[in-house]
Design an enzyme around this catalytic site. Structure first.
Site, PDB file in Angstrom:
ATOM      1  N   HIS A  64     -10.094   2.058  -7.184  1.00 41.98           N
ATOM      2  CA  HIS A  64     -10.386   0.628  -6.976  1.00 41.98           C
ATOM      3  C   HIS A  64     -11.872   0.345  -6.864  1.00 41.98           C
ATOM      4  CE1 HIS A  64      -6.067   0.209  -5.203  1.00 41.98           C
ATOM      5  NE2 HIS A  64      -6.071   0.290  -6.523  1.00 41.98           N
TER       6      HIS A  64
ATOM      7  N   CYS B 160     -23.282  -6.435 -12.848  1.00 41.54           N
ATOM      8  CA  CYS B 160     -23.664  -7.730 -13.428  1.00 41.54           C
ATOM      9  C   CYS B 160     -22.602  -8.217 -14.415  1.00 41.54           C
ATOM     10  CB  CYS B 160     -25.010  -7.569 -14.163  1.00 41.54           C
ATOM     11  SG  CYS B 160     -25.481  -9.060 -15.055  1.00 41.54           S
TER      12      CYS B 160
ATOM     13  N   CYS C 150     -24.771  -8.382 -18.075  1.00 41.84           N
ATOM     14  CA  CYS C 150     -25.241  -7.183 -18.803  1.00 41.84           C
ATOM     15  C   CYS C 150     -24.524  -5.911 -18.344  1.00 41.84           C
ATOM     16  CB  CYS C 150     -26.755  -7.033 -18.603  1.00 41.84           C
ATOM     17  SG  CYS C 150     -27.182  -6.493 -16.931  1.00 41.84           S
TER      18      CYS C 150
ATOM     19  N   CYS D  97     -31.408  -9.690 -14.965  1.00 43.38           N
ATOM     20  CA  CYS D  97     -31.269 -10.356 -16.276  1.00 43.38           C
ATOM     21  C   CYS D  97     -30.875 -11.817 -16.082  1.00 43.38           C
ATOM     22  CB  CYS D  97     -30.205  -9.645 -17.131  1.00 43.38           C
ATOM     23  SG  CYS D  97     -28.505 -10.116 -16.712  1.00 43.38           S
TER      24      CYS D  97
ATOM     25  N   GLY E 210      -2.222   7.982   4.397  1.00 40.43           N
ATOM     26  CA  GLY E 210      -2.762   6.710   4.884  1.00 40.43           C
ATOM     27  C   GLY E 210      -2.687   5.561   3.910  1.00 40.43           C
TER      28      GLY E 210
HETATM   29  C1  BV8 Z   1      -3.289  -4.012 -12.156  1.00 37.46           C
HETATM   30  C2  BV8 Z   1     -10.133  -3.320  -3.966  1.00 37.46           C
HETATM   31  C3  BV8 Z   1      -2.843  -4.240 -14.458  1.00 37.46           C
HETATM   32  C4  BV8 Z   1     -10.717  -4.599  -3.551  1.00 37.46           C
HETATM   33  C5  BV8 Z   1      -7.710  -3.488  -3.943  1.00 37.46           C
HETATM   34  C6  BV8 Z   1       1.866 -10.002  -9.513  1.00 37.46           C
HETATM   35  C7  BV8 Z   1       0.775 -10.620 -10.105  1.00 37.46           C
HETATM   36  C8  BV8 Z   1      -0.378  -9.910 -10.476  1.00 37.46           C
HETATM   37  C9  BV8 Z   1      -0.457  -8.544 -10.244  1.00 37.46           C
HETATM   38  C10 BV8 Z   1       0.634  -7.970  -9.637  1.00 37.46           C
HETATM   39  C11 BV8 Z   1       1.793  -8.650  -9.273  1.00 37.46           C
HETATM   40  N1  BV8 Z   1       2.663  -7.782  -8.699  1.00 37.46           N
HETATM   41  C12 BV8 Z   1       2.093  -6.560  -8.710  1.00 37.46           C
HETATM   42  C13 BV8 Z   1       0.886  -6.664  -9.283  1.00 37.46           C
HETATM   43  C14 BV8 Z   1      -0.055  -5.610  -9.469  1.00 37.46           C
HETATM   44  C15 BV8 Z   1      -1.064  -5.660  -8.320  1.00 37.46           C
HETATM   45  C16 BV8 Z   1      -0.357  -5.272  -7.039  1.00 37.46           C
HETATM   46  O1  BV8 Z   1      -0.029  -4.126  -6.870  1.00 37.46           O
HETATM   47  N2  BV8 Z   1      -0.114  -6.231  -6.136  1.00 37.46           N
HETATM   48  C17 BV8 Z   1       0.606  -5.872  -4.920  1.00 37.46           C
HETATM   49  C18 BV8 Z   1      -0.072  -6.506  -3.714  1.00 37.46           C
HETATM   50  C19 BV8 Z   1       2.045  -6.290  -5.081  1.00 37.46           C
HETATM   51  N3  BV8 Z   1      -2.023  -4.669  -8.688  1.00 37.46           N
HETATM   52  C20 BV8 Z   1      -3.104  -5.033  -9.382  1.00 37.46           C
HETATM   53  O2  BV8 Z   1      -3.390  -6.190  -9.654  1.00 37.46           O
HETATM   54  C21 BV8 Z   1      -3.957  -3.867  -9.865  1.00 37.46           C
HETATM   55  N4  BV8 Z   1      -4.276  -4.048 -11.241  1.00 37.46           N
HETATM   56  O3  BV8 Z   1      -2.126  -3.920 -11.891  1.00 37.46           O
HETATM   57  O4  BV8 Z   1      -3.797  -4.083 -13.450  1.00 37.46           O
HETATM   58  C22 BV8 Z   1      -2.647  -5.712 -14.535  1.00 37.46           C
HETATM   59  C23 BV8 Z   1      -3.673  -6.452 -15.096  1.00 37.46           C
HETATM   60  C24 BV8 Z   1      -3.496  -7.825 -15.202  1.00 37.46           C
HETATM   61  C25 BV8 Z   1      -2.308  -8.446 -14.721  1.00 37.46           C
HETATM   62  C26 BV8 Z   1      -1.307  -7.664 -14.112  1.00 37.46           C
HETATM   63  C27 BV8 Z   1      -1.471  -6.298 -14.017  1.00 37.46           C
HETATM   64  C28 BV8 Z   1      -5.258  -3.817  -9.086  1.00 37.46           C
HETATM   65  C29 BV8 Z   1      -4.963  -3.483  -7.640  1.00 37.46           C
HETATM   66  C30 BV8 Z   1      -6.278  -3.210  -6.901  1.00 37.46           C
HETATM   67  C31 BV8 Z   1      -6.502  -4.301  -5.896  1.00 37.46           C
HETATM   68  N5  BV8 Z   1      -7.716  -3.961  -5.144  1.00 37.46           N
HETATM   69  N6  BV8 Z   1      -8.838  -3.190  -3.301  1.00 37.46           N
HETATM   70  C32 BV8 Z   1     -11.122  -4.553  -2.111  1.00 37.46           C
HETATM   71  O5  BV8 Z   1     -10.893  -3.518  -1.435  1.00 37.46           O
HETATM   72  O6  BV8 Z   1     -11.674  -5.560  -1.673  1.00 37.46           O
HETATM   73  S1  BV8 Z   1      -6.241  -3.198  -3.176  1.00 37.46           S
HETATM   74  C33 BV8 Z   1      -6.446  -2.796  -1.533  1.00 37.46           C
HETATM   75  O7  BV8 Z   1      -5.130  -2.404  -1.115  1.00 37.46           O
HETATM   76  C34 BV8 Z   1      -7.319  -1.599  -1.232  1.00 37.46           C
HETATM   77  O8  BV8 Z   1      -7.922  -0.976  -2.339  1.00 37.46           O
HETATM   78  C35 BV8 Z   1      -6.340  -0.629  -0.604  1.00 37.46           C
HETATM   79  O9  BV8 Z   1      -6.674   0.663  -0.813  1.00 37.46           O
HETATM   80  C36 BV8 Z   1      -5.121  -1.010  -1.309  1.00 37.46           C
HETATM   81  C37 BV8 Z   1      -3.838  -0.448  -0.840  1.00 37.46           C
HETATM   82  O10 BV8 Z   1      -3.762  -0.632   0.544  1.00 37.46           O
HETATM   83  P1  BV8 Z   1      -3.671   0.705   1.438  1.00 37.46           P
HETATM   84  O11 BV8 Z   1      -4.808   1.597   1.089  1.00 37.46           O
HETATM   85  O12 BV8 Z   1      -2.314   1.259   1.325  1.00 37.46           O
HETATM   86  O13 BV8 Z   1      -3.967   0.112   2.851  1.00 37.46           O
HETATM   87  P2  BV8 Z   1      -2.930  -0.634   3.795  1.00 37.46           P
HETATM   88  O14 BV8 Z   1      -3.693  -1.331   4.864  1.00 37.46           O
HETATM   89  O15 BV8 Z   1      -1.941  -1.385   2.958  1.00 37.46           O
HETATM   90  O16 BV8 Z   1      -2.128   0.585   4.453  1.00 37.46           O
HETATM   91  C38 BV8 Z   1      -2.821   1.452   5.336  1.00 37.46           C
HETATM   92  C39 BV8 Z   1      -1.815   2.515   5.735  1.00 37.46           C
HETATM   93  O17 BV8 Z   1      -2.463   3.454   6.570  1.00 37.46           O
HETATM   94  C40 BV8 Z   1      -0.645   1.955   6.529  1.00 37.46           C
HETATM   95  O18 BV8 Z   1       0.562   2.487   6.011  1.00 37.46           O
HETATM   96  C41 BV8 Z   1      -0.888   2.483   7.953  1.00 37.46           C
HETATM   97  O19 BV8 Z   1       0.335   2.798   8.615  1.00 37.46           O
HETATM   98  C42 BV8 Z   1      -1.640   3.737   7.675  1.00 37.46           C
HETATM   99  N7  BV8 Z   1      -2.534   4.186   8.740  1.00 37.46           N
HETATM  100  C43 BV8 Z   1      -3.152   3.443   9.692  1.00 37.46           C
HETATM  101  N8  BV8 Z   1      -3.898   4.267  10.480  1.00 37.46           N
HETATM  102  C44 BV8 Z   1      -3.750   5.524   9.994  1.00 37.46           C
HETATM  103  C45 BV8 Z   1      -2.883   5.486   8.882  1.00 37.46           C
HETATM  104  N9  BV8 Z   1      -2.537   6.576   8.175  1.00 37.46           N
HETATM  105  C46 BV8 Z   1      -3.047   7.753   8.574  1.00 37.46           C
HETATM  106  N10 BV8 Z   1      -3.897   7.889   9.633  1.00 37.46           N
HETATM  107  C47 BV8 Z   1      -4.259   6.802  10.356  1.00 37.46           C
HETATM  108  N11 BV8 Z   1      -5.093   6.939  11.393  1.00 37.46           N
HETATM  109 ZN    ZN Z   2     -27.588  -8.316 -15.722  1.00 39.13          ZN
END
Ligand code: BV8
Ligand code: ZN
Length: 248
Positions: A120, A128, A131, A149, A186
């Site tokens: 991600h 940018c 560019c 740019c 995690g």
């Molecule tokens: C894509 C970067 C092809 C930005 C992030 C409907 C419409 C449009 C799209 C979709 C749709 N339905 C599904 C999709 C696809 C969509 C998606 O999956 N949506 C989900 C919400 C349903 N995915 C996308 O859009 C991806 N691209 O599919 O491209 C495409 C192209 C065009 C059109 C359609 C498809 C892109 C997804 C990337 C999004 N960007 N982040 C930023 O960070 O600002 S996602 C964001 O969530 C983070 O990157 C993060 O890593 C990610 C996942 O979350 P987790 O890491 O799991 O974190 P979370 O808090 O959820 O969980 C933490 C866990 O840790 C918990 O379980 C907790 O219990 C545990 N924990 C807590 N403490 C501890 C622990 N574990 C261990 N030790 C501890 N101490």
């Molecule tokens: Zn530029």
């Protein structure tokens, strides 16, 4: 920490040749990085569609940049935790090792993992729109920031609805489907396509382990769910692998 590992898991720790570790926000939680969907989660205060999308950025670049600046400030003050360091020490124990992360905080690299697939992107990198040049500047002459740019800069992370970096997911999926030991650490297993990696591993015949304090969307796929914090559990796993392989 006394952890009960099943015999099958101990067997896999002793014999696995190809391992994959796939991490999410939970691996950075003990470093002080708020997760997304937990109680203190980032999404509690904000909603993903309001912020982590290109449309949100087009509609309100100041708000989106404010959110990323807020998160960068947190990340600039924190350090990796024992979970990151244990993962960084794992590669030499296997013939083949792949680390893939959904996290954008860069903490695996800081902990010494030099080969990380960042599905991600990276929150510290700007890109940018005009560019495509990238930089790691943090102080901007104007806000929202512009490139030299004149083009608009964006955080170089993957937003919802955006494609992952070319080849990143394919490389991760290839490693997952051909490994014999897969750790999901995690992650809530909600975001696609990252959340499909444990399934690819399972289909490829891997032993799938999950480290998370609570069950998740992917727990049903796993062979072993170790309930707890990655900062506590990963060092124990590292020690067991070393022990089991010394006896070999
Ligand atoms: C894509 C970067 C092809 C930005 C992030 C409907 C419409 C449009 C799209 C979709 C749709 N339905 C599904 C999709 C696809 C969509 C998606 O999956 N949506 C989900 C919400 C349903 N995915 C996308 O859009 C991806 N691209 O599919 O491209 C495409 C192209 C065009 C059109 C359609 C498809 C892109 C997804 C990337 C999004 N960007 N982040 C930023 O960070 O600002 S996602 C964001 O969530 C983070 O990157 C993060 O890593 C990610 C996942 O979350 P987790 O890491 O799991 O974190 P979370 O808090 O959820 O969980 C933490 C866990 O840790 C918990 O379980 C907790 O219990 C545990 N924990 C807590 N403490 C501890 C622990 N574990 C261990 N030790 C501890 N101490
Ligand atoms: Zn530029």
């Amino acid at each position: 920490m006394d952890l009960m590992f099943s015999d099958k898991f101990l067997d896999a720790l002793r014999t696995a040749k190809k391992a994959v570790v796939a991490t999410g926000a939970g691996v950075s939680a003990e470093s002080g990085v708020p997760t997304f969907r937990g109680e203190d989660g980032l999404w509690k205060k904000f909603r993903p569609e309001e912020l982590a999308t290109f449309e949100a950025f087009e509609r309100n670049p100041e708000l989106v940049w404010e959110w990323y600046r807020y998160r960068r400030d947190i990340i600039n003050k924190i350090r990796p935790n024992p979970g990151h360091y244990a993962i960084a020490a794992m590669p030499p124990l296997f013939d083949d090792f792949c680390l893939v992360t959904q996290n954008v905080d860069g903490l695996h690299r800081v902990a010494g993992s030099d080969d990380v697939i960042e599905l991600h992107g990276n929150i510290k990198r700007n890109r940018c729109l005009k560019c495509s040049r990238e930089n790691y500047d943090e102080d901007f002459a104007e806000f929202p920031p512009l490139c030299s740019c004149g083009g608009r800069l964006r955080p170089d992370v993957v937003w919802f609805g955006e494609l992952l970096p070319a080849g990143a997911f394919e490389k991760a999926e290839k490693a997952a489907s051909s490994c014999d030991l897969f750790f999901s650490v995690g992650t809530s297993g909600v975001v696609q396509p990252a959340a499909s990696l444990p399934l690819a591993a399972k289909r490829g015949g891997a032993f799938v382990v999950e480290i998370n304090p609570v069950p998740t969307e992917i727990t049903y796929i796993t062979n072993e769910h170790l309930q707890g914090k990655s900062g506590e559990i990963m060092p124990v796993i590292l020690e067991r692998i070393r022990e089991l392989r010394r006896k070999k």
